[in-house]
Design an enzyme around this catalytic site. Structure first.
Site, short mmCIF file in Angstrom:
data_model
loop_
_atom_site.label_atom_id
_atom_site.label_comp_id
_atom_site.label_asym_id
_atom_site.label_seq_id
_atom_site.Cartn_x
_atom_site.Cartn_y
_atom_site.Cartn_z
N ARG A 61 -38.84 56.03 60.46
CA ARG A 61 -40.03 56.86 61.19
C ARG A 61 -39.67 57.26 62.97
O ARG A 61 -39.68 57.89 62.52
CB ARG A 61 -41.24 55.50 61.57
CG ARG A 61 -42.62 56.30 62.38
CD ARG A 61 -43.50 54.78 62.64
NE ARG A 61 -43.80 55.69 63.50
CZ ARG A 61 -44.38 54.89 64.61
NH1 ARG A 61 -43.86 53.72 64.97
NH2 ARG A 61 -45.01 54.88 65.61
N HIS A 65 -39.70 61.29 62.72
CA HIS A 65 -40.29 61.96 64.39
C HIS A 65 -39.65 62.51 65.37
O HIS A 65 -39.70 63.39 65.81
CB HIS A 65 -41.16 61.03 65.02
CG HIS A 65 -42.13 60.04 64.00
ND1 HIS A 65 -43.62 59.57 64.85
CD2 HIS A 65 -43.29 59.87 63.11
CE1 HIS A 65 -44.20 59.87 64.15
NE2 HIS A 65 -43.66 59.06 63.19
N HIS A 209 -43.60 55.98 51.73
CA HIS A 209 -44.35 55.29 52.06
C HIS A 209 -44.53 53.62 51.90
O HIS A 209 -44.93 52.64 52.00
CB HIS A 209 -46.40 55.43 51.76
CG HIS A 209 -46.44 56.61 53.74
ND1 HIS A 209 -47.08 56.97 52.62
CD2 HIS A 209 -46.27 56.31 54.60
CE1 HIS A 209 -47.97 57.91 54.68
NE2 HIS A 209 -46.72 57.38 55.14
N THR A 210 -43.55 54.18 50.15
CA THR A 210 -43.01 53.18 49.81
C THR A 210 -42.52 51.42 51.17
O THR A 210 -42.20 50.44 50.07
CB THR A 210 -42.21 52.76 47.95
OG1 THR A 210 -42.41 52.12 47.51
CG2 THR A 210 -40.60 53.20 48.51
N TRP A 255 -48.23 49.71 51.92
CA TRP A 255 -48.31 50.09 50.75
C TRP A 255 -48.50 49.71 49.24
O TRP A 255 -48.76 49.78 48.49
CB TRP A 255 -48.02 51.99 50.76
CG TRP A 255 -48.32 53.07 51.72
CD1 TRP A 255 -49.56 53.72 51.37
CD2 TRP A 255 -48.14 52.31 53.31
NE1 TRP A 255 -49.73 54.23 53.07
CE2 TRP A 255 -48.77 54.03 54.17
CE3 TRP A 255 -47.75 51.92 53.92
CZ2 TRP A 255 -49.14 54.41 55.73
CZ3 TRP A 255 -47.37 52.39 55.61
CH2 TRP A 255 -47.85 53.24 56.21
N THR A 256 -47.38 49.21 49.49
CA THR A 256 -46.47 48.27 48.51
C THR A 256 -46.71 46.90 49.22
O THR A 256 -46.34 46.59 49.81
CB THR A 256 -45.10 49.03 47.66
OG1 THR A 256 -44.39 48.66 48.43
CG2 THR A 256 -45.58 50.50 47.45
N ASP A 263 -38.73 52.82 46.21
CA ASP A 263 -38.21 52.48 45.18
C ASP A 263 -39.86 53.84 44.99
O ASP A 263 -40.47 54.47 45.94
CB ASP A 263 -38.57 51.01 44.18
CG ASP A 263 -40.02 50.28 44.35
OD1 ASP A 263 -40.50 50.61 45.66
OD2 ASP A 263 -39.67 49.30 44.55
N ASP A 285 -52.63 59.83 51.50
CA ASP A 285 -51.85 59.70 50.41
C ASP A 285 -52.67 60.16 49.00
O ASP A 285 -51.98 60.87 48.55
CB ASP A 285 -51.81 57.37 50.88
CG ASP A 285 -51.10 57.36 51.92
OD1 ASP A 285 -49.98 58.10 52.06
OD2 ASP A 285 -51.20 56.33 52.54
#
Length: 335
Positions: A61, A65, A209-210, A255-256, A263, A285
């Protein structure tokens, strides 16, 4: 802000004083240029931090950014157009709402700069991101180094260049100024097209986001904790790509289920209408499968991790070089 991507909302700024420029008043001449050996030494230190702290998503991140401020339409002397210049370490940029919590990443990497002053902040930030992805099981990214640093707060990019994850509560719109749009897909395109990125690259980068979590106290998104992030239950156990169990600080929404592994499962859970409701599915998303052009790539990446990795590593490399000035010209490779 979301740990593993650009998309963000604007929480209250933190008012934290950022790390000082350690290179002196004229860092471009005060420190000898970085060598391949210097960069390899920095890579070893970064790898150790990642192993000890499991802070990969935070480093991703930070780098994104920093680079994601780039505006290809801005003309003028470098680094006026923004990009991967290390300017995020300065106030006011580090205090922008989109960058909530990133002071922690800056502080973690400050000792690396102090120990290896010839390597730029911009290189350290981008290297930490690429290494985080690879060590989490993601693709090896063909990075180049030798980036020059922004040297003062006057070279910070303006606020508002990063995408919002959800529409503003009052406006009902995503983003602001020239990035404003009534739809998530329109907003994403305005932001990423401004950087020179295309639809495939937007979807590929969204796949990061994974890896990571959203924190309510940083972005206003997600829960205080979920069954996947509470740090105590069997469901919250995180197994790294090397098979070891990871220690991590509880909290946030992911998210996961396995949020410390890189992955293609983000696309699998996003597509699955019966996925656990405690997993994040933000507007930016969901638009990846709702928008017809985005959907082509989202479906491709859902079905093939190899295809996702191939597109992702190219998009990540391109992002990491936006707005960069390399010394020597053409940069330094580590292979």
């Amino acid at each position: 802000t979301i740990p593993s991507s650009f998309v963000c909302v604007r929480p209250t700024t933190m008012g934290i004083t950022c790390s000082k420029n350690t290179d002196g008043e004229n860092p471009t001449t005060a420190i000898k240029p970085a060598t391949k050996e210097d960069l390899l030494a920095v890579q070893g230190v970064i790898d150790k931090i990642l192993e000890e702290k499991n802070c990969g998503p935070l480093f991703v991140r930070l780098a994104w950014h920093d680079a994601g401020t780039f505006d290809m339409n801005v003309k003028g002397e470098w680094p006026k157009a923004g990009g991967a210049t290390g300017s995020i370490r300065f106030e006011p940029e580090i205090n922008y709402g989109a960058n909530g919590g990133l002071i922690n990443a800056v502080k973690l990497l400050e000792p690396v700069k102090e120990a290896h002053p010839s390597v730029s902040y911009a290189d350290i930030y981008q290297m930490s991101s690429a290494r985080a992805i690879e060590l989490a099981g993601g693709p090896k990214i063909d990075m180049i180094y030798g980036r020059a640093d922004a040297t003062s707060a006057e070279q910070c990019s303006p606020d508002g260049n990063l995408p919002d994850a959800e529409a503003g509560r009052e406006s009902g719109k995503y983003g602001g100024g020239s990035m404003e749009d009534e739809t998530p897909n329109g907003h994403l395109r305005k932001v990423f097209y401004r950087m020179g990125l295309n639809d495939e690259e937007i979807v590929a980068l969204s796949g990061a986001h994974t890896f990571g979590r959203a924190y309510k106290d940083r972005s206003g998104l997600g829960a205080e904790k979920t069954k996947f992030t509470d740090g105590t239950s069997e469901t919250a156990k995180q197994i790294l790509s090397d098979g070891k169990e990871a220690k991590y600080t509880a909290g946030g929404s992911s998210w996961t289920p396995q949020f410390l592994v890189f992955d293609n499962s983000y696309f699998e859970y996003l597509y699955d209408k019966s996925a656990d409701e405690e997993l994040l599915k933000l507007s930016t998303d969901q638009t990846l499968f709702d928008d017809e052009e985005f959907k082509v790539f989202a479906e491709k990446f859902r079905l093939s991790q190899d295809d996702f990795f191939q597109s992702y590593k190219k998009a990540h490399k391109k992002l990491s070089e936006l707005g960069s000035k390399f010394e020597p010209e053409g940069g330094i490779t580590l292979d």
